[in-house]
Design a protein around this motif. Structure first.
Motif, short mmCIF file in Angstrom:
data_model
loop_
_atom_site.label_atom_id
_atom_site.label_comp_id
_atom_site.label_asym_id
_atom_site.label_seq_id
_atom_site.Cartn_x
_atom_site.Cartn_y
_atom_site.Cartn_z
N ARG A 1 8.76 4.57 -1.28
CA ARG A 1 10.11 5.01 -0.89
C ARG A 1 10.35 4.88 0.61
O ARG A 1 11.40 4.42 1.04
N SER A 2 9.36 5.24 1.41
CA SER A 2 9.55 5.19 2.87
C SER A 2 9.79 3.76 3.35
O SER A 2 10.64 3.52 4.20
N GLU A 3 9.03 2.80 2.80
CA GLU A 3 9.22 1.41 3.20
C GLU A 3 10.54 0.86 2.67
O GLU A 3 11.18 0.05 3.32
N ALA B 1 5.96 -8.46 8.97
CA ALA B 1 4.56 -8.21 8.65
C ALA B 1 4.34 -8.09 7.15
O ALA B 1 3.39 -8.66 6.60
N LEU B 2 5.22 -7.37 6.46
CA LEU B 2 5.08 -7.19 5.01
C LEU B 2 5.28 -8.50 4.27
O LEU B 2 4.55 -8.82 3.32
N GLY C 1 0.79 -1.22 0.00
CA GLY C 1 0.00 0.00 0.00
C GLY C 1 0.82 1.27 0.00
O GLY C 1 0.33 2.34 -0.39
N SER C 2 2.08 1.18 0.41
CA SER C 2 2.93 2.37 0.46
C SER C 2 3.27 2.91 -0.94
O SER C 2 3.77 4.02 -1.07
N GLY D 1 13.11 2.08 4.94
CA GLY D 1 12.95 1.47 6.26
C GLY D 1 13.17 -0.03 6.28
O GLY D 1 12.88 -0.68 7.29
N GLY D 2 13.69 -0.60 5.20
CA GLY D 2 13.98 -2.03 5.18
C GLY D 2 12.76 -2.91 5.06
O GLY D 2 12.71 -4.01 5.60
N GLY D 3 11.77 -2.43 4.28
CA GLY D 3 10.51 -3.15 4.16
C GLY D 3 10.63 -4.56 3.60
O GLY D 3 9.82 -5.42 3.92
N ARG D 4 11.64 -4.81 2.78
CA ARG D 4 11.79 -6.14 2.19
C ARG D 4 12.10 -7.21 3.24
O ARG D 4 11.96 -8.41 2.95
#
Length: 223
Positions: A100-102, A112-113, A31-32, A105-108
């Motif tokens: 970009r923010s995720e 939860a993601l 969603g980001s 922030g290390g979203g990968r």
């Protein structure tokens, strides 16, 4: 629509060739990203498909088991931590489409993601190829875990804390001893410690999993 090399590789690791590649792309879109169709609805559907297939597999593997024996194993297999572990095993994080923010922030690597995307991918397979295709993917990725699921899958951390409190001790501590492996398949070593000096170490694909394993090992020695 053609898949990128990264997503083609992921499709191969899943064991499903998509007739509609856009389903896989959507399943991996967080969603980001904003302004793009994200994976929330697919996640909702995938959670139900996963639950059905895992429930069927557990009942088939243990025909004589009642609900009391099946339910804890089921919960352990479909919980977020397990979904994230499976996602890491196929390097699903490499294909995530993040804002970009995720990304910064290390979203990968976020549990939860990864868990949400894994459920969304299951839904994408289901919509693309039907229940049999989804079942084949789930069993291919979960089969070893289904076979190894303990009959007593209670929350070991809660049980250890209850054991300590019943004896007037402070809650256990969980200390990170080490981390090994690549980013998409890490292994954490955690030590569970009691104030009386007893301790046990265990490892897992996430800190939470390692903490539970360490708590279970310590409980096993104490009991």
């Amino acid at each position: 629509m053609k898949l990128s090399g990264t997503l083609r590789d992921l499709s191969g690791r899943l064991g499903h060739e998509f007739r509609d590649p856009s389903l896989l792309v959507r399943a991996l879109t967080h969603g980001s990203r904003g302004g793009e169709a994200d994976n929330q609805r697919l996640e909702f559907l995938g959670d139900r498909v996963l639950g059905l297939v895992v429930a069927e597999a557990l009942l088939e593997a243990d025909p004589g088991a009642d609900e009391g024996r099946i339910a804890p194993r089921f919960n352990a297999l479909v919980r977020r931590e397990t979904c994230a572990e499976v996602a890491r095993s196929v390097d699903l994080g490499a294909g995530l489409k993040l804002g970009r923010s995720e990304m910064i922030g290390g979203g990968r690597k976020k549990e939860a993601l990864l868990a949400d995307a894994m459920e969304a991918v299951i839904a994408a397979v289901y919509l693309d190829g039907g229940l049999e295709a989804a079942r084949a993917v789930i069993l291919g990725l979960w089969q070893d875990r289904i076979a190894a699921a303990p009959e007593d899958a209670r929350d070991a951390k809660s049980a250890l804390q209850e054991w300590a409190q019943a004896r007037g001790l402070t809650p256990p501590d969980y200390v990170l001893i080490g981390r090994e492996g690549p980013d998409h398949q890490p292994r954490f070593v955690i030590e569970a410690r009691l104030s009386t000096g007893e301790a046990e170490r265990a490892e897992g694909a996430t800190k939470r999993a390692a903490e539970h394993a360490a708590a279970a090992a310590l409980l096993g020695r104490l009991e």
